[in-house]
Design an enzyme around this catalytic site. Sequence first.
Site, PDB file in Angstrom:
ATOM      1  N   TYR A  60       6.740 -18.232  42.326  1.00 19.66           N
ATOM      2  CA  TYR A  60       6.255 -18.122  40.953  1.00 19.66           C
ATOM      3  C   TYR A  60       5.076 -18.367  39.895  1.00 19.66           C
ATOM      4  O   TYR A  60       5.205 -20.096  39.692  1.00 19.66           O
ATOM      5  CB  TYR A  60       7.625 -17.314  39.523  1.00 19.66           C
ATOM      6  CG  TYR A  60       8.997 -16.529  40.561  1.00 19.66           C
ATOM      7  CD1 TYR A  60       9.426 -15.373  40.023  1.00 19.66           C
ATOM      8  CD2 TYR A  60       8.893 -17.332  41.889  1.00 19.66           C
ATOM      9  CE1 TYR A  60       9.987 -15.171  40.855  1.00 19.66           C
ATOM     10  CE2 TYR A  60      10.802 -17.240  42.158  1.00 19.66           C
ATOM     11  CZ  TYR A  60      10.970 -15.222  41.590  1.00 19.66           C
ATOM     12  OH  TYR A  60      11.566 -14.746  42.193  1.00 19.66           O
ATOM     13  N   TYR A 106      12.263 -19.927  48.857  1.00 24.76           N
ATOM     14  CA  TYR A 106      11.923 -20.757  47.720  1.00 24.76           C
ATOM     15  C   TYR A 106      13.100 -22.080  47.930  1.00 24.76           C
ATOM     16  O   TYR A 106      14.046 -21.280  47.589  1.00 24.76           O
ATOM     17  CB  TYR A 106      10.997 -20.207  46.530  1.00 24.76           C
ATOM     18  CG  TYR A 106      11.454 -19.218  45.734  1.00 24.76           C
ATOM     19  CD1 TYR A 106      12.850 -20.280  44.513  1.00 24.76           C
ATOM     20  CD2 TYR A 106      11.626 -18.503  45.874  1.00 24.76           C
ATOM     21  CE1 TYR A 106      13.506 -19.643  43.460  1.00 24.76           C
ATOM     22  CE2 TYR A 106      12.698 -17.531  44.608  1.00 24.76           C
ATOM     23  CZ  TYR A 106      13.013 -17.927  43.994  1.00 24.76           C
ATOM     24  OH  TYR A 106      13.999 -17.129  42.506  1.00 24.76           O
ATOM     25  N   HIS A 134      13.185 -12.120  48.227  1.00 26.30           N
ATOM     26  CA  HIS A 134      13.757 -10.986  47.355  1.00 26.30           C
ATOM     27  C   HIS A 134      12.529 -10.694  46.491  1.00 26.30           C
ATOM     28  O   HIS A 134      11.437 -11.358  45.822  1.00 26.30           O
ATOM     29  CB  HIS A 134      15.028 -11.731  46.537  1.00 26.30           C
ATOM     30  CG  HIS A 134      14.940 -12.539  45.526  1.00 26.30           C
ATOM     31  ND1 HIS A 134      15.125 -14.028  45.823  1.00 26.30           N
ATOM     32  CD2 HIS A 134      14.764 -12.626  44.560  1.00 26.30           C
ATOM     33  CE1 HIS A 134      14.639 -14.717  44.728  1.00 26.30           C
ATOM     34  NE2 HIS A 134      14.831 -14.085  44.001  1.00 26.30           N
ATOM     35  N   HIS A 149      12.934  -8.583  42.502  1.00 20.12           N
ATOM     36  CA  HIS A 149      13.504  -8.441  41.189  1.00 20.12           C
ATOM     37  C   HIS A 149      13.826  -7.061  41.117  1.00 20.12           C
ATOM     38  O   HIS A 149      12.350  -6.465  40.040  1.00 20.12           O
ATOM     39  CB  HIS A 149      13.550  -9.662  40.075  1.00 20.12           C
ATOM     40  CG  HIS A 149      14.219 -10.741  40.537  1.00 20.12           C
ATOM     41  ND1 HIS A 149      15.199 -11.998  40.566  1.00 20.12           N
ATOM     42  CD2 HIS A 149      13.437 -12.348  41.192  1.00 20.12           C
ATOM     43  CE1 HIS A 149      15.120 -13.097  40.695  1.00 20.12           C
ATOM     44  NE2 HIS A 149      14.526 -13.443  41.136  1.00 20.12           N
ATOM     45  N   ARG A 195      16.436 -19.930  48.645  1.00 15.97           N
ATOM     46  CA  ARG A 195      16.714 -18.529  48.481  1.00 15.97           C
ATOM     47  C   ARG A 195      16.651 -17.568  49.074  1.00 15.97           C
ATOM     48  O   ARG A 195      15.487 -18.119  49.728  1.00 15.97           O
ATOM     49  CB  ARG A 195      15.916 -18.455  46.637  1.00 15.97           C
ATOM     50  CG  ARG A 195      16.403 -19.185  45.503  1.00 15.97           C
ATOM     51  CD  ARG A 195      18.324 -18.351  45.417  1.00 15.97           C
ATOM     52  NE  ARG A 195      18.862 -16.758  45.286  1.00 15.97           N
ATOM     53  CZ  ARG A 195      18.646 -15.305  44.959  1.00 15.97           C
ATOM     54  NH1 ARG A 195      18.057 -15.705  43.619  1.00 15.97           N
ATOM     55  NH2 ARG A 195      19.429 -14.412  45.640  1.00 15.97           N
TER      56      ARG A 195
END
Lengths: 262, 196
Positions: free
Chosen positions: A129, A168, A181, A183, A178
Site C-alpha cells: 500500500y 501481503y 483483495h 477494499h 492476506r
Amino acid sequence: MPTTTAATSAAAPPAPDSQERITAEITAAHAATAPGAAQPRIDFPPYRSSALRHPTKDPRHADPEGIELVAPVFGHSDIDPVEADLTIQHGGEPIGERMLLTGRVLDGDGRPVRHQLVEIWQANAGGRYIHKRDQHPAPIDPNFTGVGRCLTDGDGTYRFTTIKPGPYPWRNHVNAWRPAHIHFSLFGTEFTQRLITQMYFPGDPLFALDPIYQSITDRPARERLVASYDHDLTTHEWATGYRWDIVLTGTHATPLERAEHE
Amino acid sequence: MSETLAPTPGQTIGPFFHDALPYPGDSLLVPPGSAGAVRLHGTVYDGSGAPVPDALVELRQADPAGRVPRVEGSLRRDGRFTGWGRAATDAAGRYAFTTVTPGGADGGAAFFAVTVFARGLLDRLFTRAYLPGESDAFLAGLPADDAATLRVLRDTRPGAGTGAGPGDLRFDIHLQGERETVFLRYPRHAFPRCGR
C-alpha cells in the site's frame, strides 16, 4: 524487524501465534457459530486486533427514522470520471496485471442503487500500500496510488480500471498473509445500508488461512465476497475482466416515501 | 415483501484507508466560524480504555430546522450543506466535526446518526448521538447507564490539549467495556450471535 506501531504494541502478546493455532481457532469458532450467518462475527478471536474492539453487548433494535432513512447524496460535482481509472493517475503505467472490474450495486430487494458513490482502495501488484504505515518490504509503485472512486450508473453498475493487487504479509501471527483483495466502500439509498467490505479473487490459496475472510463463518456468505473472472469482459491485448455484484441490506422506507424522495 | 437477496457481508476497514476515504474538508459540514457553526468532537476507545487511532467516524444529520438534506456535494462542498461528513481519528483517538446543531427530523428527537469503522472491527457499527435534553421512546426505553452512552455532552470549559472550547459538543465512543456505547441494529440487518 521493523518496530511495531503504538496501536499494536498496547496489548503485545508474549509469543507470536502459529498458523496452525490460528487455523484451529478458526475451525473452533466456525463450529461454535450457528450456520447461515450472513455477516462476519465481530467477536472473532483468530483476528487478534478484534479482541478489544468489538462490542460485547448485542446491538439494540431501533426502527430507523428521519435522517436514518436517507443516505447522503453524491453526484457528478463530487468526483471526476478519471478517478475510476487507477492506472492513469500518474505519469506512467503502473506495473502489474491490468484489469477491468465491474458489477452492480443492488439493494436487498433487488433494486439497482443508482448514481451512488463507490470508493475503492488496494495494494499494488507487489502487495504494497502507499500508506505510510505499510512496512511490507515490497516496492512502492510510483505510478500507482491504489485509490479510486466512481458513481454507479442508472442501472446500478460501477466500473473501475485498475491493477490486480498482490497478497501481503501482516502481523496477526507468524507468516500471516492476506489474500489479495480490494477494499470497497458503498452507500445505499438509506443511511442504514452503509457498507465497507473487501472483494477477493477466485481460487485464492490463502482463503482458508485468513482470519478476516473466515470471520464470515458461513461458506456461501463468504463466497459472496469473491469476484468471478469474466472472459467477455476481458479485452483483447489490453486487460483481464472481473465481475462482482454487491447486495446491500434491505430498505425500510415505504414505496410512497421512496417516490417522494426520487 | 418482495424477494429478498442475500446481503454482501461486511469486512473490516483495515489499517490502510487513510489515503482513500479522508479528503479535504471531510469533517467540515459547514465552514468553521460560520453562523451557527458548532464543533462536535470525541474520542473512540477500545475495551481497555485505550484510544483507537485508526477509526473512521461518519456523521449524518438534519439541518437546524430538522430538514433532511438530499443534495450532492459532500466531497466538494462548495458552500452546500449536505448533512454528511467523515472524520478519521488522530493518534490520540480523537475525531472532530464542524457542523450545525440538527433539528429533529420528521418531528422526532434531534440526534446525529453515526457510523463507526476501525481496524480490528469486522463490521461497521451504527449509533445515535442525541443532543442535550432530547429524548424519544427509544432512548427512554434504555436503562439509564445505557442511555447515557448516547447523549451528547456540552463542554463547559476548554478541554486540555483537545482544542475544545465551551459550547462544543462532545460524544465519546466506547467500542467495548464498562461504558460500552449502545450500538443499533435496524430491521433487515442480520447480526450473527456469538456461539459461545
